[in-house]
Structure formats: C-alpha cells, structure tokens
Design an enzyme around this catalytic site. Structure first.
Site, PDB file in Angstrom:
ATOM      1  N   PHE A  40       0.829  -1.210   0.000  1.00  0.00           N
ATOM      2  CA  PHE A  40       0.000   0.000   0.000  1.00  0.00           C
ATOM      3  C   PHE A  40       0.866   1.265   0.000  1.00  0.00           C
ATOM      4  CE2 PHE A  40      -1.883   2.812   3.483  1.00  0.00           C
ATOM      5  CZ  PHE A  40      -2.453   3.704   2.593  1.00  0.00           C
ATOM      6  N   TYR A  46       5.410  -8.021  15.847  1.00  0.00           N
ATOM      7  CA  TYR A  46       5.545  -6.788  15.065  1.00  0.00           C
ATOM      8  C   TYR A  46       6.194  -5.680  15.889  1.00  0.00           C
ATOM      9  CZ  TYR A  46       4.170  -2.878  12.027  1.00  0.00           C
ATOM     10  OH  TYR A  46       4.165  -1.774  11.223  1.00  0.00           O
ATOM     11  N   TYR A  60      24.379   0.081  13.629  1.00  0.00           N
ATOM     12  CA  TYR A  60      25.104   0.170  12.361  1.00  0.00           C
ATOM     13  C   TYR A  60      25.583   1.594  12.120  1.00  0.00           C
ATOM     14  CZ  TYR A  60      24.839  -4.386  10.045  1.00  0.00           C
ATOM     15  OH  TYR A  60      25.043  -5.691   9.681  1.00  0.00           O
TER      16      TYR A  60
END
Length: 314
Positions: free
Chosen positions: A15, A147, A161
């Site tokens: 979407f 989630y 990172y």
C-alpha cells in the site's frame, strides 16, 4: 536530491510502498521495487510496469540482496494485525533479518537507508501524545509483540550500524496511514469500515469505540518520508510521521457510514489483547526539522479512499 538516483524500495508493491515508488519515478529516479507479495500485490504497481525506469523483483528480504543502489527505503513487513499475526515468527524474521540484510547492503554500497518503523514501538502508551523520546510500554510476550518488538529491534540495529559502521540510517515512525490501495482485508479500521459500509454489512467496532486513532493520508506520509531521506547525514531520527488530529473509532465509523450513504448498523465486539487505547503523534520534531505536517483533511482523504474501494469492489 537530484533526479537519477538508483533507489531500492523493499515492500514496494504494498500500500505505502507503491505510492512511494510512484512519487520517486515522478521525480526522475531509477526505482527497483522488491516484494515477496505476502501482502503486496502486482496490481498496486501494474500501472508503473511500462516505465523504463521501474523494475519489479520478487524477493524476500530475509535473504540478502546484492544490487547497485544509492538509496534504500526499507518498508518490507506486514503491518496490519491480521497479516502479521498470521505468521508471527516470519514477521519477526522480516523485521530483524530484513533490516540486517538491508543495512549490510547500505554498508557495502555506502548507500543511505530509511527504515520504516512504526508507532507500535510505543505499545499501549502511558503518555499522550507520543513523542520520539518516549521509550514505550510494550508487552514482549503478547500477540502483537512479533511486530512491535521486531520493529524495536530493527531500530536498535539501525542505531548500532550507524555508530559502529557509520551507515547513514534514518528512522521514521509511521502512525495510522490510509488511502487508495489499502488491502481490503487487512483488518484496519479505515478499510474495514469502508468495505463493510459499501457491502451493506454490519460495521464492527471493538471495545466501546472510544479508543482513539490519528489518521494520515498516504500522500502526506510519502512527502514526509522523502524529506527525511533527503535530509543531512547528521540527522538520523527517529521522527514521528502522522496526523495529530485525533478522533474516536466510533466517530470514524459514523463518518464512513454517512459518506457512503450506507444503511449498515454499528455492532460491538470485545477489544483485542494489547490494543492501544489512544494513539496520537507529537509531530513537533517533523515540523521543526523538515517543515512537514499533514495537508489532506480526513474528509478529503476518506472521499478518495471510498472512491477507490467502490471501484475495487465493482
């Protein structure tokens, strides 16, 4: 950013991803859309297939991807409870392994990366509205944790990172977004209410309907995403992107019924476990840093979304 960048959009047939691909192509970029079609569909990007600067690749981000790109938008992950709870282990893998693979690609290519995180990192919040400094109230053992915690871990990896490998990784936290190309069966209130109203079915409200949400039209979100991506390398976020206009779920249902002219009646069901009671972004950082705020009023956005579902449902 000048046109002509090589851009990877993971989850690009979804979407939000499809609208982002459309925007990037309009700006003159070379777009590689990667999607495993778990929730995304080819139909969402079919109108882009004739563009010579658009390429569609079936790929699961839990596996490494070796491509030559300058920018990476990592949107790959099912984002509605219906879809991410169907296979919670794979949902967690998509968030964690997916961002590891995309950060590895960004490191090798010295590419800039934008991670699509979520307001769900705040869980069922104890403060209102939610600002970026709030660390959240999340049940790591609950049915939504695959989630919520997956996205929280992805944010940690982006920060690490950035510190350890100097990867230019940026974080956005997306609040409830709606618009054309939403999946009709994704379980979200906007699509649920519109589809039920257009079909003349009962409108299903969970709980008493007094829980609140804040709805951002997809075009506004995409504008915010590109502004964050194009920002100075010193800015990493996180930054909330959403609409601070808060309404109850019952009010949304009543508005959809009125706008569709439906005879559907509203019925009530038990509230799902760990479902947030209130959700509203503090967008002060986005306003101050990027001059960004939503422009599309709810009434206008709902009209476009209803029109899309009328056509989609035939």
């Amino acid at each position: 950013m000048a046109s002509g960048a090589r851009i990877l959009v993971t989850g690009g047939a979804g979407f939000i991803g499809s609208h982002l691909c459309e925007r990037l192509l309009a700006e003159g970029h070379d777009v590689l859309c990667a999607d495993n079609f778990y929730t995304g569909t080819k139909a969402n990007v079919a109108h882009l297939m004739g563009n010579p600067y658009f390429e569609l690749l079936r790929h699961d981000v839990t596996f490494p991807l070796y491509v030559e790109v300058d920018l990476i938008y990592n949107l790959a992950c099912p984002a509605s409870p219906v879809h991410y709870q169907r296979d919670p282990v794979q949902t967690m893998k998509t968030s964690v392994l997916g961002i590891i693979n995309m950060l590895g690609l960004a490191k090798r290519r010295q590419a800039k990366l934008l991670q699509a995180s979520t307001s769900e990192v705040y869980g069922d919040p104890e403060i209102h509205p939610q600002h970026e400094g709030y660390v959240g109230h999340v049940n790591m053992l609950g049915p939504r944790a695959c989630y919520d915690e997956g996205k929280r871990a992805a944010e940690t990896l982006c920060a690490d990172y950035r510190r350890q490998h100097r990867v230019d990784a940026k974080l956005i936290r997306i609040f409830n977004t709606y618009g054309p190309r939403m999946h009709p069966n994704d379980g979200r209130v906007v699509s649920n209410f519109i589809v039920q109203a257009l079909k003349g079915e009962e409108i299903t409200l969970y709980g008493d309907g007094n829980q609140t949400r804040s709805f951002c039209f997809v075009n506004d979100l995409v504008e915010g995403m590109t502004r964050v991506m194009n920002s100075d390398s010193d800015f990493s976020g996180p930054v909330n992107l959403g609409n601070p206009h808060e309404i109850t779920v019952r009010e949304l249902a009543e508005r959809v019924v009125a706008m569709t002219g439906s005879a559907s009646r509203i019925v009530y069901r038990p509230l799902p476990e760990n479902d947030p009671k209130r959700r509203k972004p503090d967008i002060g950082l986005a306003q101050k840093t990027f001059g960004w705020e939503p422009r599309v009023p709810l009434e206008e956005g709902l009209a476009q979304t209803i029109d899309y579902f009328r056509r989609a449902l035939g």
